[in-house]
Design a protein around this motif. Structure first.
Motif, PDB file in Angstrom:
ATOM      1  N   GLU A   1      -0.197   2.478   0.282  1.00  0.00           N
ATOM      2  CA  GLU A   1       0.853   1.140   0.492  1.00  0.00           C
ATOM      3  C   GLU A   1       1.287   1.469  -1.539  1.00  0.00           C
ATOM      4  O   GLU A   1       2.581   1.561  -1.575  1.00  0.00           O
ATOM      5  CB  GLU A   1       0.519  -0.415   0.283  1.00  0.00           C
ATOM      6  CG  GLU A   1       0.460   0.258   2.101  1.00  0.00           C
ATOM      7  CD  GLU A   1      -0.848  -1.568   2.247  1.00  0.00           C
ATOM      8  OE1 GLU A   1      -0.858  -2.478   1.140  1.00  0.00           O
ATOM      9  OE2 GLU A   1      -1.677  -1.211   3.000  1.00  0.00           O
TER      10      GLU A   1
ATOM     11  N   ARG B   1       5.276   1.570  -2.914  1.00  0.00           N
ATOM     12  CA  ARG B   1       5.586   1.191  -3.631  1.00  0.00           C
ATOM     13  C   ARG B   1       6.439   2.182  -5.193  1.00  0.00           C
ATOM     14  O   ARG B   1       6.982   1.835  -5.184  1.00  0.00           O
ATOM     15  CB  ARG B   1       4.339   0.929  -4.410  1.00  0.00           C
ATOM     16  CG  ARG B   1       4.153  -0.598  -3.320  1.00  0.00           C
ATOM     17  CD  ARG B   1       5.164  -1.744  -3.074  1.00  0.00           C
ATOM     18  NE  ARG B   1       5.950  -2.825  -4.425  1.00  0.00           N
ATOM     19  CZ  ARG B   1       7.003  -2.490  -4.294  1.00  0.00           C
ATOM     20  NH1 ARG B   1       8.063  -2.744  -3.494  1.00  0.00           N
ATOM     21  NH2 ARG B   1       7.207  -4.195  -5.775  1.00  0.00           N
TER      22      ARG B   1
ATOM     23  N   VAL C   1       7.714  -0.933   2.337  1.00  0.00           N
ATOM     24  CA  VAL C   1       6.096  -0.436   2.872  1.00  0.00           C
ATOM     25  C   VAL C   1       5.850  -0.489   4.679  1.00  0.00           C
ATOM     26  O   VAL C   1       5.002   0.107   4.718  1.00  0.00           O
ATOM     27  CB  VAL C   1       4.963  -1.154   1.888  1.00  0.00           C
ATOM     28  CG1 VAL C   1       4.399  -1.384   2.513  1.00  0.00           C
ATOM     29  CG2 VAL C   1       5.655  -0.471   0.241  1.00  0.00           C
ATOM     30  N   PHE C   2       5.835  -1.708   4.738  1.00  0.00           N
ATOM     31  CA  PHE C   2       5.145  -1.601   6.057  1.00  0.00           C
ATOM     32  C   PHE C   2       5.951  -1.604   6.855  1.00  0.00           C
ATOM     33  O   PHE C   2       5.140  -0.591   8.296  1.00  0.00           O
ATOM     34  CB  PHE C   2       5.477  -3.858   6.636  1.00  0.00           C
ATOM     35  CG  PHE C   2       4.867  -3.951   7.784  1.00  0.00           C
ATOM     36  CD1 PHE C   2       3.570  -4.480   7.331  1.00  0.00           C
ATOM     37  CD2 PHE C   2       5.611  -3.453   9.140  1.00  0.00           C
ATOM     38  CE1 PHE C   2       3.355  -4.703   8.983  1.00  0.00           C
ATOM     39  CE2 PHE C   2       5.321  -4.303   9.636  1.00  0.00           C
ATOM     40  CZ  PHE C   2       3.965  -4.812  10.350  1.00  0.00           C
TER      41      PHE C   2
ATOM     42  N   ILE D   1       2.203   0.704   6.665  1.00  0.00           N
ATOM     43  CA  ILE D   1       1.796   0.089   7.286  1.00  0.00           C
ATOM     44  C   ILE D   1       1.743   0.457   9.233  1.00  0.00           C
ATOM     45  O   ILE D   1       0.959   0.661   9.386  1.00  0.00           O
ATOM     46  CB  ILE D   1       1.521  -1.154   7.079  1.00  0.00           C
ATOM     47  CG1 ILE D   1       1.508  -1.064   5.147  1.00  0.00           C
ATOM     48  CG2 ILE D   1       0.598  -2.070   8.022  1.00  0.00           C
ATOM     49  CD1 ILE D   1       1.826  -2.274   4.721  1.00  0.00           C
TER      50      ILE D   1
ATOM     51  N   THR E   1      -5.393   1.457   0.898  1.00  0.00           N
ATOM     52  CA  THR E   1      -4.257   0.451   0.200  1.00  0.00           C
ATOM     53  C   THR E   1      -4.091   1.155  -1.071  1.00  0.00           C
ATOM     54  O   THR E   1      -2.374   1.497  -1.326  1.00  0.00           O
ATOM     55  CB  THR E   1      -4.828  -0.448  -0.448  1.00  0.00           C
ATOM     56  OG1 THR E   1      -6.215  -0.047  -1.603  1.00  0.00           O
ATOM     57  CG2 THR E   1      -4.991  -1.810   0.601  1.00  0.00           C
TER      58      THR E   1
END
Lengths: 284, 365
Positions: free
Chosen positions: A178, A182, A191-192, A196, A175
């Motif tokens: 991510e 951010r 971010v996605f 991710i 995490t």
């Protein structure tokens, strides 16, 4: 003396993990008998037919229509499953809500349920007086006995493949990557899409491909909802069964072999893509 | 331009992780948050970054309320303990990330981004690694890339969580000096978290010692080293010898101890506790002294000497090996203290987390 005996024992490399010979032998035997042998038998049967006759069988209008329907419906089901499977894996991994474990367990139902039962249930739901059919029919949408019905049945039985391949990768995702994105100013969508999704893409591709391959061969669930009209809603694997019942073993083998070839080609493609994507990510 | 934190509190369930943090960081300063694990230092850093939110208190930068802003809006650079580089991107793309996610209107052109990245790669001395992936780099190289990525957007505050924690000792020392150099030439306000006091003292302009969710002491490294404000700071900074003493007109007295080297202290007469570093204690042969040497062990450069009195009180001291030649096991010694800190016995631990005034003339240029 003992040490010398071991050292000179055929110059074999010593392994930390014992039992390699036994486990590998058992595995190869199993793969040979259960997986490889039938495929080889099928290929031999196909080869027996001869290329011209083979081509004739595969390009016969009824066969072509069945293959086209199968591939198109499988593609529809896979697109749907790729999207929904990803969403489902995301929800199961990222959020904590009451009933999460139940939902997680329910993801395996398509694996456990006899596919014929699934087919019957779906047909009952989507038929004109079924729960969904009642709503869809007045809107002019018919699912049962159309390609949509085939796709619905296929997606029902293959969605766990996507969920179950993406889920563990998503769980292991760091995490802090991510969070790093951010702090660097990325929007949640960025971010996605930039952090991710690239991380889960390899396993996502594999899951979708397996789901597609499974859909190509889906039989039990489809035949109840499809109606099986020749040239319209007849899937390829059903056509192979029909050929068998007509004692046309060559015809059955040719169709089956074509399905296997498509599935294999896809699996090879997805493995190649996956290894390309992960090539430089493996930690030293 | 400064970062101001007041009354900050954070709890996770029943655990109070931060209990009223007050801190001001002026523009361009390099600050270390030092404390044992569980002291709340990382939580404080994450709150400043916008990766966590406090239950109470205020956080503002240059007058703007940062708690109303997301991490993305604060324009900070955060370097994670394990770097958190994007594994599917080259070093170049990792460093450029903060620029490529800018809204289209603010985003520099491709060539401009490439120029910024090239400049950073040079600046960070990792020019040859631009097209490698994180998995192909060593820990120290990843650390530099992580810093480059955080600096590419020209952050207003740079935050580093245990930046050298995962590196071996030699690389850690090199990178520490390198980071100080980077800070001095870029001038970015920098806050880093560490549990390594040597790291904090060598690198920081000011050190904030934290324990149990509060700030125990804020000050220049030398100030904290020489004058720990609380018993916790004293123990944490290696003043591991604790002795009961009696205060009399500002001087500490105890049998067998020569404490005349300590300055007078404004502490009321009565019982107090003296904290000493083993290296600040010198055993001196004296026939009538109550202490006897019971162990002598050499560590190469130092002699570790244990002295004990009749009551069983053991005191450890460290003496350069050459100065300890006249000592032998069984010898009667008195102990002379060169420096130490005294706290009235029974004083609440960490009662006064006040900043100690200090002139910065001794500070590094």
């Amino acid at each position: 003396m003992m040490a010398m005996a071991v050292a000179s024992g055929g110059g074999r490399q010593r392994r930390v993990l014992p039992g390699f010979g036994l486990t590998m032998g058992l595995t190869l035997t199993y793969v040979g008998i259960v997986v490889l042998l039938p495929v080889i038998a099928l290929a031999l049967k196909g080869a027996e037919i001869g290329p011209v006759r083979f081509w004739d069988i595969v390009t016969a209008p009824r066969t072509l229509a069945a293959l086209r329907l199968t591939v198109t419906a499988a593609a529809l089901a896979t697109v749907f499953n790729a999207f929904y499977g990803l969403l489902m894996a995301w929800i199961l991994v990222r959020y904590r809500f009451p009933g999460r474990r139940l939902l997680d367990a329910m993801m395996d139902i398509p694996f456990a349920l006899p596919t014929a039962v699934a087919g019957l249930a779906l047909t009952a739901l989507f038929s004109e007086n079924g729960w969904y059919g009642q709503v869809l029919a007045p809107a002019g949408i018919s699912v049962v006995y159309t390609i949509w019905g085939v796709a619905v049945a296929m997606s029902f039985t293959s969605i766990p493949f996507v969920v179950r391949t993406v889920q563990p990768i998503l769980e292991d995702l760091d995490t802090s990557q991510e969070e790093a994105a951010r702090t660097l100013g990325a929007t949640p969508f960025q971010v996605f899409s930039k952090v991710i999704f690239p991380a889960i893409l390899p396993s996502f591709l594999v899951g979708a491909t397996i789901a597609f391959a499974r859909s190509l061969g889906e039989f039990g669930a489809v035949i109840f909802i499809a109606g099986n009209l020749p040239m319209k809603t007849e899937i390829a694997s059903l056509l192979a069964v029909i050929r068998l019942e007509e004692y046309d073993y060559n015809g059955a083998a040719a169709i089956a072999l074509t399905l296997v070839a498509i599935a294999m080609a896809l699996l090879v493609l997805s493995n190649w893509l996956q290894s390309r994507l992960t090539r430089r990510r493996v930690p030293a | 331009m400064s970062l101001a934190i007041s009354h900050l509190a954070r709890r996770f369930g029943a655990t109070e992780v931060l209990r009223g943090i007050e801190l001001e960081v002026p523009q361009g300063e390099l600050i270390a948050l030092l404390g044992p694990s569980g002291s709340g230092k990382t939580t404080l850093l994450r709150i400043i970054a916008g990766l966590d939110w406090p239950d109470a208190g205020r956080l503002s930068f240059d007058g703007t309320d940062w708690l109303a802003k997301s991490a993305a809006e604060r324009r900070i650079g955060f370097v994670f303990q394990h770097y958190a580089l994007f594994p599917h991107m080259t070093m170049r793309d990792n460093i450029a990330f903060g620029l490529t996610v800018l809204p289209r209107a603010e985003r520099p052109g491709k060539t401009q981004i490439a120029a910024v990245v090239d400049g950073l790669l040079q600046f960070l001395q990792i020019g040859g690694l631009a097209d490698r992936y994180p998995a192909e780099l060593s820990g120290g190289q990843r650390q530099r890339v992580a810093l480059g990525r955080a600096m590419a957007t020209q952050p207003r505050v740079l935050l580093l969580d245990e930046p050298f924690g995962a590196l071996d000792a030699q690389v850690r020392r090199d990178l520490r000096r390198w980071l100080r150099g980077v800070h001095d030439s870029a001038g970015t306000t920098t806050i880093f978290v560490t549990h390594d006091q040597e790291e904090a003292f060598e690198l920081a302009d000011r050190v904030v010692v934290m324990n149990g969710g509060i700030i125990e002491q804020i000050g220049h490294p030398d100030q904290i080293y020489d004058h720990p404000a609380t018993p916790f700071v004293a123990r944490f900074l290696g003043l591991t010898v604790e002795l009961p003493v009696t205060m009399h007109t500002g001087r500490a007295c105890a049998a067998g101890l020569d404490l005349t080297g300590l300055p007078r202290r404004a502490i009321a007469d009565g019982a107090a506790t003296l904290f000493l570093r083993p290296a600040d204690i010198r055993p001196v042969p004296e026939a009538t002294a109550p202490f006897h040497v019971t162990e002598i062990a050499s560590t190469g450069a130092l002699l570790r000497i244990v002295a004990q009195d009749a009551a069983g009180c053991r005191i450890e001291s460290e003496v350069p090996r050459r100065d300890g030649r006249d000592l032998a096991v069984g010898q009667a010694v008195s102990l002379r203290a060169a420096a130490g800190q005294i706290f009235p016995t029974g004083a609440p631990i960490g009662a006064v987390p006040a900043e100690t005034p200090y002139t910065l003339k001794e500070a590094r240029p």
